[in-house]
Write an enzyme that holds these catalytic residues in place. Structure first.
Site, PDB file in Angstrom:
ATOM      1  N   ARG A  97       2.856  -5.854 -11.150  1.00 33.63           N
ATOM      2  CA  ARG A  97       2.674  -5.308  -9.953  1.00 33.63           C
ATOM      3  C   ARG A  97       4.166  -5.788  -9.132  1.00 33.63           C
ATOM      4  O   ARG A  97       3.873  -6.255  -7.873  1.00 33.63           O
ATOM      5  CB  ARG A  97       1.506  -6.085  -9.070  1.00 33.63           C
ATOM      6  CG  ARG A  97       0.258  -5.353  -9.609  1.00 33.63           C
ATOM      7  CD  ARG A  97      -0.019  -4.011  -9.672  1.00 33.63           C
ATOM      8  NE  ARG A  97      -1.102  -3.475 -10.057  1.00 33.63           N
ATOM      9  CZ  ARG A  97      -1.478  -3.496 -11.480  1.00 33.63           C
ATOM     10  NH1 ARG A  97      -0.123  -3.567 -12.325  1.00 33.63           N
ATOM     11  NH2 ARG A  97      -2.543  -3.147 -12.081  1.00 33.63           N
ATOM     12  N   SER A 152      -7.193  -2.423  -5.157  1.00 33.76           N
ATOM     13  CA  SER A 152      -7.130  -3.798  -5.186  1.00 33.76           C
ATOM     14  C   SER A 152      -6.233  -4.497  -4.065  1.00 33.76           C
ATOM     15  O   SER A 152      -5.221  -4.110  -3.824  1.00 33.76           O
ATOM     16  CB  SER A 152      -6.574  -4.403  -6.416  1.00 33.76           C
ATOM     17  OG  SER A 152      -7.445  -3.492  -7.663  1.00 33.76           O
ATOM     18  N   GLU A 162      -1.885  -8.008  -2.980  1.00 30.30           N
ATOM     19  CA  GLU A 162      -1.071  -6.606  -3.673  1.00 30.30           C
ATOM     20  C   GLU A 162      -0.723  -5.668  -2.616  1.00 30.30           C
ATOM     21  O   GLU A 162       0.375  -5.009  -2.596  1.00 30.30           O
ATOM     22  CB  GLU A 162      -2.012  -6.124  -4.722  1.00 30.30           C
ATOM     23  CG  GLU A 162      -1.492  -5.226  -5.500  1.00 30.30           C
ATOM     24  CD  GLU A 162      -2.492  -4.248  -6.531  1.00 30.30           C
ATOM     25  OE1 GLU A 162      -2.861  -5.049  -7.356  1.00 30.30           O
ATOM     26  OE2 GLU A 162      -2.269  -3.086  -6.433  1.00 30.30           O
TER      27      GLU A 162
HETATM   28  C1  LIG Z   1      -8.675   3.785  -4.385  1.00 28.90           C
HETATM   29  C2  LIG Z   1      -7.394   3.181  -4.800  1.00 28.90           C
HETATM   30  C3  LIG Z   1      -7.171   3.012  -6.124  1.00 28.90           C
HETATM   31  C4  LIG Z   1      -5.801   2.212  -6.770  1.00 28.90           C
HETATM   32  N1  LIG Z   1      -5.777   1.894  -8.002  1.00 28.90           N
HETATM   33  C5  LIG Z   1      -4.668   1.351  -8.338  1.00 28.90           C
HETATM   34  C6  LIG Z   1      -4.392   1.232  -9.721  1.00 28.90           C
HETATM   35  O1  LIG Z   1      -5.285   1.231 -10.502  1.00 28.90           O
HETATM   36  N2  LIG Z   1      -3.441   0.636  -9.834  1.00 28.90           N
HETATM   37  C7  LIG Z   1      -2.373   0.379  -9.142  1.00 28.90           C
HETATM   38  O2  LIG Z   1      -1.243  -0.140  -9.506  1.00 28.90           O
HETATM   39  N3  LIG Z   1      -2.408   0.739  -7.688  1.00 28.90           N
HETATM   40  C8  LIG Z   1      -3.388   1.086  -7.344  1.00 28.90           C
HETATM   41  N4  LIG Z   1      -3.611   1.498  -5.983  1.00 28.90           N
HETATM   42  C9  LIG Z   1      -2.505   1.166  -5.210  1.00 28.90           C
HETATM   43  C10 LIG Z   1      -1.570   2.550  -4.877  1.00 28.90           C
HETATM   44  O3  LIG Z   1      -2.261   3.778  -5.422  1.00 28.90           O
HETATM   45  C11 LIG Z   1      -0.399   2.378  -5.596  1.00 28.90           C
HETATM   46  O4  LIG Z   1       0.537   1.181  -5.249  1.00 28.90           O
HETATM   47  C12 LIG Z   1       0.656   3.487  -5.060  1.00 28.90           C
HETATM   48  O5  LIG Z   1       1.664   3.332  -6.034  1.00 28.90           O
HETATM   49  C13 LIG Z   1       1.084   3.516  -3.882  1.00 28.90           C
HETATM   50  O6  LIG Z   1       1.526   4.915  -3.592  1.00 28.90           O
HETATM   51  P1  LIG Z   1       1.714   5.375  -2.144  1.00 28.90           P
HETATM   52  O7  LIG Z   1       2.883   6.598  -2.228  1.00 28.90           O
HETATM   53  O8  LIG Z   1       0.466   5.795  -1.417  1.00 28.90           O
HETATM   54  O9  LIG Z   1       2.816   4.113  -1.259  1.00 28.90           O
HETATM   55  P2  LIG Z   1       2.805   3.556  -0.018  1.00 28.90           P
HETATM   56  O10 LIG Z   1       1.388   3.052   0.302  1.00 28.90           O
HETATM   57  O11 LIG Z   1       3.106   4.894   1.157  1.00 28.90           O
HETATM   58  O12 LIG Z   1       3.972   2.582   0.049  1.00 28.90           O
HETATM   59  C14 LIG Z   1       3.764   1.332  -0.900  1.00 28.90           C
HETATM   60  C15 LIG Z   1       5.020   0.471  -0.652  1.00 28.90           C
HETATM   61  O13 LIG Z   1       5.942   1.319  -1.369  1.00 28.90           O
HETATM   62  C16 LIG Z   1       7.023   1.751  -0.362  1.00 28.90           C
HETATM   63  N5  LIG Z   1       7.475   3.062  -0.518  1.00 28.90           N
HETATM   64  C17 LIG Z   1       6.600   4.169  -0.881  1.00 28.90           C
HETATM   65  N6  LIG Z   1       7.349   5.147  -1.560  1.00 28.90           N
HETATM   66  C18 LIG Z   1       8.710   4.732  -1.118  1.00 28.90           C
HETATM   67  C19 LIG Z   1      10.021   5.460  -1.676  1.00 28.90           C
HETATM   68  N7  LIG Z   1      10.074   6.612  -2.029  1.00 28.90           N
HETATM   69  N8  LIG Z   1      10.925   4.696  -1.687  1.00 28.90           N
HETATM   70  C20 LIG Z   1      11.010   3.210  -1.181  1.00 28.90           C
HETATM   71  N9  LIG Z   1       9.853   2.632  -0.900  1.00 28.90           N
HETATM   72  C21 LIG Z   1       8.698   3.459  -1.013  1.00 28.90           C
HETATM   73  C22 LIG Z   1       6.532   1.547   0.871  1.00 28.90           C
HETATM   74  O14 LIG Z   1       7.481   1.364   1.953  1.00 28.90           O
HETATM   75  C23 LIG Z   1       5.593   0.406   0.735  1.00 28.90           C
HETATM   76  O15 LIG Z   1       6.319  -0.870   0.946  1.00 28.90           O
HETATM   77  C24 LIG Z   1      -4.816   2.099  -5.616  1.00 28.90           C
HETATM   78  C25 LIG Z   1      -5.107   2.387  -4.314  1.00 28.90           C
HETATM   79  C26 LIG Z   1      -6.098   2.912  -3.805  1.00 28.90           C
HETATM   80  C27 LIG Z   1      -6.426   3.305  -2.267  1.00 28.90           C
END
Ligand SMILES: Cc1cc2nc3c(=O)[nH]c(=O)nc-3n(C[C@H](O)[C@H](O)[C@H](O)COP(=O)(O)OP(=O)(O)OC[C@H]3O[C@@H](n4cnc5c(N)ncnc54)[C@H](O)[C@@H]3O)c2cc1C
Length: 338
Positions: A164, A238, A334
């Site tokens: 992570r 998580s 996380e």
């Molecule tokens: C129900 C649920 C289940 C999940 N299960 C998992 C799992 O099994 N495994 C896992 O690893 N994660 C899991 N996650 C966490 C999440 O899905 C991941 O971390 C995912 O990659 C976040 O993507 P996002 O586009 O929503 O990022 P955001 O929440 O929008 O951003 C997260 C971070 O990344 C940065 N960011 C986003 N996009 C960019 C970009 N293009 N350039 C630079 N920085 C950027 C943001 O500034 C922030 O710091 C889960 C979340 C939920 C709600």
């Protein structure tokens, strides 16, 4: 057309459903938009890229220029006998990209089905599930560097991927926006069904003929039964990482708590499921007002409706303190706290 909006409510743009307001907000739809937006951001003003908002907890209004990434597109860059190289826009929905690969017979990310969020956020915390991490299929990551005002590309090694973790959470934090990710996927599947209960679920469903779709469907099914749907209950998956401790620490704990689970990371390091530690401290199903710890998955903190970001954050502090008190282990968050 690139526009700048002000005082935008982000409630529907983060899966916790927190009603934070962005002072400035723009939607980025192309790499060219990055160069253009740079001219509109006051020098030194912080930027905060936003994907699906599924790994963020807003505890206050962000003092940042929010850049909502919607760069789309999936391109087959090259292929050989065994592999394909796909370049995906950072604003592609991650799960849609997984389904695209499954449909085309490109193997490697089927175990990562149904993880919320965007392609561009996947390398940030090196998303992982069911024994697979996205670092295994990433060739390179391209981003706009706001400090240097240039596009840069890092190959897999330079991304410093860890559990992570990556360079994007460290040295590069707050200075970049991922525009595309280049993946190398396999034309020949190497199924990984030993983790979690994928194998049992396949057996239960009577599936003996493995396919990418069968594995993806089973992962989707398991996730739907185990994890709360953010569309129904606000959460960010998580909330805590699984702690990695010295093997000796794990063995000492095992002497006191014989049921404590542990997974070997290396000869000297063991990973302990944070969910187990949290459950032992009595938090599973805890609820106070509109915030709590999910009843099925203690790793997930939830907003039942009107909870505030600070409520969730304070709850996370209480969880961390009790785990530290009982087991001497410091849990790390996380989720990105804003
Ligand atoms: C129900 C649920 C289940 C999940 N299960 C998992 C799992 O099994 N495994 C896992 O690893 N994660 C899991 N996650 C966490 C999440 O899905 C991941 O971390 C995912 O990659 C976040 O993507 P996002 O586009 O929503 O990022 P955001 O929440 O929008 O951003 C997260 C971070 O990344 C940065 N960011 C986003 N996009 C960019 C970009 N293009 N350039 C630079 N920085 C950027 C943001 O500034 C922030 O710091 C889960 C979340 C939920 C709600």
């Amino acid at each position: 057309m690139l526009t700048v909006q002000q005082n935008i409510n982000l409630q529907s743009l983060n899966t916790f459903g927190m009603p934070a307001h962005a002072p400035f907000f723009s939607v980025i739809r192309s790499a060219a938009d990055c160069e253009q937006i740079q001219q509109l951001i006051p020098e030194g003003y912080p930027v905060l890229p936003l994907g699906g908002g599924s790994n963020m907890l807003f505890t206050q209004d962000p003092h940042a220029f929010i850049l909502k990434n919607e760069i789309k597109g999936i391109t087959l860059v090259k292929e050989d006998e065994g592999s394909v190289w796909l370049e995906a826009g950072a604003g592609e929905v991650w799960h849609d990209f997984v389904l695209y690969c499954v449909e085309h017979g490109y193997a490697g990310i089927e175990n990562l089905s149904l993880i919320p969020g965007t392609v561009g956020a996947a390398p940030i915390q090196n998303i992982g599930a069911y024994g697979v991490e996205v670092k295994q299929v990433i060739e390179s990551v391209t981003y706009w560097n706001f400090d240097k005002q240039v596009f840069e590309t890092l190959n897999n090694e330079a991304c410093n991927f860890g559990y992570r973790d990556s360079i994007f959470k460290g040295a590069l934090k707050g200075k970049f926006l991922v525009t595309t990710v280049l993946f190398r996927l396999s034309k020949v599947p190497h199924f990984n069904i030993s983790y979690g209960n994928i194998k049992e679920e396949l057996e239960q469903q009577g599936i003996t003929d493995l396919s990418l779709k069968a594995v993806s469907d089973v992962v989707i099914h398991i996730r739907r039964t185990k994890l709360p749907d953010p569309a129904v209950i606000g959460n960010a998956g998580s909330f805590f990482k699984n702690p990695e401790v010295p093997k000796a620490t794990y063995e000492a704990l095992k002497a006191n708590y014989p049921a404590i689970p542990g997974y070997v990371v290396s000869d000297t390091v063991t990973k302990i499921p944070a969910a187990w530690l949290i459950e032992q401290c009595g938090w599973k199903g805890f609820r106070e007002g509109d915030y709590g710890v999910h009843q099925r998955q203690p790793l997930v903190l939830v907003n039942y409706g009107q909870a505030k970001g600070e409520d969730i954050y304070r709850l996370s502090e209480r969880v961390i303190a009790s785990v530290k008190d009982k087991f001497g282990i410091s849990l790390e968050r996380e989720v990105q706290i804003i």
